[in-house]
Design a protein around this motif. Structure first.
Motif: not given
Length: 141
Positions: A16, A21, A66
């Motif tokens: 990330v 992401e 996330i």
């Protein structure tokens, strides 16, 4: 549980920061699905639907991390999924082979129903965390 620590706890977090992401979720999900096939491959057409399903599971687990920035939700989802896969044989009769493409086989990730469930899960996860203080930042699936 150790898979969550490796894939979401280490790889995803590292990727990330490097690639963002969405790209990190795709790469770690692909790797997640491939590691489930460290065994001799006898028929690619049988394994391909399972690989696709496991990719979707990995993608959902990645986005669970996330959205929350915590391993608790991905670990819980993974544990629940494994429990359902192990317990399904006690409650459901085996699916006829000609319907595996729709309902899935022994692993519960190989059919269109499981794939639709993963899409709905991702959509629900996105809706819940877009409207919560935890997921107030803009995240695009």
């Amino acid at each position: 549980m150790s898979k969550n620590f490796f894939f979401r706890g280490y790889l995803l977090q590292s990727f990330v920061s490097e690639w963002g992401e969405k790209k990190a979720a795709i790469i770690t999900s692909l790797f997640f699905s491939l590691t489930h096939f460290i065994r001799p491959i006898t028929d690619l057409f049988v394994l391909l639907p399972e690989m696709i399903g496991l990719f979707f599971v990995g993608y959902a687990l990645s986005y669970a991390w996330i959205y929350t920035r915590s391993l608790y939700l991905p670990i819980g989802i993974h544990a629940g999924w494994v429990y359902v896969v192990k317990m399904q044989k006690m409650f459901v009769d085996p699916i006829p082979h000609d319907l595996h493409w729709f309902f899935g086989g022994d692993r519960l990730v190989t059919g269109a129903v499981a794939w639709m469930f993963m899409f709905l899960f991702l959509f629900g996860l996105k809706r819940v965390f877009e409207n919560s203080p935890i997921g107030s930042k803009s995240i695009h699936l």
